[in-house]
Design an enzyme around this catalytic site. Structure first.
Site, PDB file in Angstrom:
ATOM      1  N   TYR A  53     -11.517   6.888  -5.601  1.00 30.04           N
ATOM      2  CA  TYR A  53     -10.404   7.010  -4.665  1.00 30.04           C
ATOM      3  C   TYR A  53     -10.440   8.369  -3.974  1.00 30.04           C
ATOM      4  CZ  TYR A  53      -8.239   2.793  -6.645  1.00 30.04           C
ATOM      5  OH  TYR A  53      -7.961   1.514  -7.065  1.00 30.04           O
ATOM      6  N   SER A 216      -2.699  -5.430  -5.034  1.00 32.16           N
ATOM      7  CA  SER A 216      -2.294  -5.988  -3.741  1.00 32.16           C
ATOM      8  C   SER A 216      -1.203  -7.044  -3.910  1.00 32.16           C
ATOM      9  CB  SER A 216      -3.486  -6.583  -2.983  1.00 32.16           C
ATOM     10  OG  SER A 216      -3.171  -6.802  -1.623  1.00 32.16           O
ATOM     11  N   PRO A 217      -0.097  -6.706  -4.559  1.00 30.99           N
ATOM     12  CA  PRO A 217       0.954  -7.702  -4.799  1.00 30.99           C
ATOM     13  C   PRO A 217       1.622  -8.205  -3.528  1.00 30.99           C
ATOM     14  CG  PRO A 217       1.719  -5.507  -5.374  1.00 30.99           C
ATOM     15  CD  PRO A 217       0.250  -5.386  -5.128  1.00 30.99           C
ATOM     16  N   GLY A 220      -1.630  -6.992   1.186  1.00 34.32           N
ATOM     17  CA  GLY A 220      -1.860  -6.106   2.320  1.00 34.32           C
ATOM     18  C   GLY A 220      -0.679  -6.004   3.261  1.00 34.32           C
ATOM     19  N   GLY A 221       0.548  -6.204   2.763  1.00 37.46           N
ATOM     20  CA  GLY A 221       1.746  -6.118   3.591  1.00 37.46           C
ATOM     21  C   GLY A 221       2.222  -7.454   4.118  1.00 37.46           C
ATOM     22  N   GLY A 224       5.531  -8.479   2.749  1.00 38.32           N
ATOM     23  CA  GLY A 224       6.568  -7.453   2.841  1.00 38.32           C
ATOM     24  C   GLY A 224       7.427  -7.557   4.086  1.00 38.32           C
ATOM     25  N   GLY A 225       7.543  -8.767   4.637  1.00 34.56           N
ATOM     26  CA  GLY A 225       8.328  -8.950   5.862  1.00 34.56           C
ATOM     27  C   GLY A 225       7.507  -8.724   7.108  1.00 34.56           C
TER      28      GLY A 225
END
Length: 332
Positions: A53, A216-217, A220-221, A224-225
């Site tokens: 990372y 990645s729950p 990738g967004g 998330g709306g």
């Protein structure tokens, strides 16, 4: 904060895992330290990172940021269950890795763990994870290296990431033959949209006593709306990359729209629901949340206290059906 045991171990960890992949590339050191302080204050004790990372020419930078945070004292290191990973090469962009400076040979494991300990400014790693399967190194060699590190006190537990179900079985059967503890966790891609892990990975993890740590729950967004943010013109980052590609698929877009409509009806934020759903899944220890800013951490913390009704859970299964059990999902 709520806590659970990590798989079959006696190790107690928070039901949210602080992912640090953004620390360095997207979040500077000061803000990264602030996020870690806030996570610890909220009771999050499980921090996940990896030796690569920082990425590109800055591989190792994220571990260094954690190291400077630990060095501030205040029992930070003692309160954290620290997880990092080994496998990838540490060469910069455009540079070929030197032989034996990647994957899971005993030589590289020994070298990599010492380098991570130095960057992290600690004398031990609680959970040392194999970032990928090494198809060239036999498990007897891998476990011999891990057993030595455990005896030296440099690591306490070993885990896997991105393994297939049969990889988990093969690894732990080899460990049993050596009277080694074997894998205690599996970190895999798992969320409402991507549920293929339910077919074999999660059953294998449950069968061998591994805690499941989804990465990645929010896909990738996407969960998330993303459509709402796209419509409102805010959060262009959230509808970029993987999320934008997914929304270009009319079928998936319709599912995401139905998902957002359902949660709006119940007054629940989509990202909160995606995390809360994972916390209801068998075998799941806790999802990894990787905040870039403090506000994203605060949002994730709400999910631990969110109780999804049976009605919502049923609707989520209808919108995003799983693959079904193995082998019934593909056999009579």
């Amino acid at each position: 904060m709520k806590y659970t045991q990590l798989g079959r171990t006696g190790l107690k960890v928070s039901r949210l895992v602080l992912g640090t992949m953004n620390f360095g590339p997207l979040t500077d050191e000061a803000d990264s330290h602030s996020i870690m302080d806030a996570a610890l204050d909220a009771g999050v004790n499980f921090f996940d990172t990896a030796n690569v990372y920082g990425w590109g020419d800055n591989k190792g930078r994220t571990e260094e940021i954690l190291g400077t945070w630990f060095a501030k004292g205040g029992d930070r290191r003692d309160k954290v269950v620290l997880a990092t990973k080994v496998y990838g090469n540490m060469a910069g962009d455009g540079q070929a890795p030197w032989p034996n400076h990647d994957k899971l040979s005993a030589v590289n494991i020994r070298r990599a763990v010492d380098a991570s300990l130095k960057r992290l400014q600690t004398d031990h790693i609680d959970l040392y994870q194999f970032h990928h399967v090494d198809r060239d190194t036999p498990w007897d060699e891998i476990w011999q290296a891990i057993d030595v590190l455990v005896q030296q006190g440099k690591i306490l537990y070993a885990g896997s990431s991105n393994f297939a179900g049969w990889h988990i079985a093969r690894a732990n059967e080899a460990a049993v033959r050596r009277s080694s503890l074997g894998l205690v966790s599996e970190q895999c891609l798992y969320n409402l949209v991507e549920r293929s892990a339910e077919m074999e990975v999660i059953p294998a993890a449950e069968g061998y006593g591994l805690g499941v740590i989804p990465w990645s729950p929010l896909q990738g967004g996407l969960l998330g709306g993303a459509i709402r943010k796209e419509r409102d013109g805010g959060g262009s980052r959230s509808t970029g990359g993987r999320s934008a590609e997914a929304l270009a698929d009319p079928t998936l877009r319709a599912k995401v729209q139905a998902y957002e409509d359902l949660l709006e009806k119940h007054g629940i934020e989509p990202g909160d629901a995606a995390l809360a759903w994972l916390l209801t899944r068998p075998g799941v220890t806790g999802p990894i949340v990787g905040p870039r800013v403090r506000e994203q951490l605060d949002s994730a913390l709400r999910a631990v206290e969110l109780e999804l009704s049976d009605e919502i859970l049923t609707e989520l299964d209808r919108i995003f059906p799983g693959p079904g059990p193995s082998p019934e999902s593909f056999a009579w």
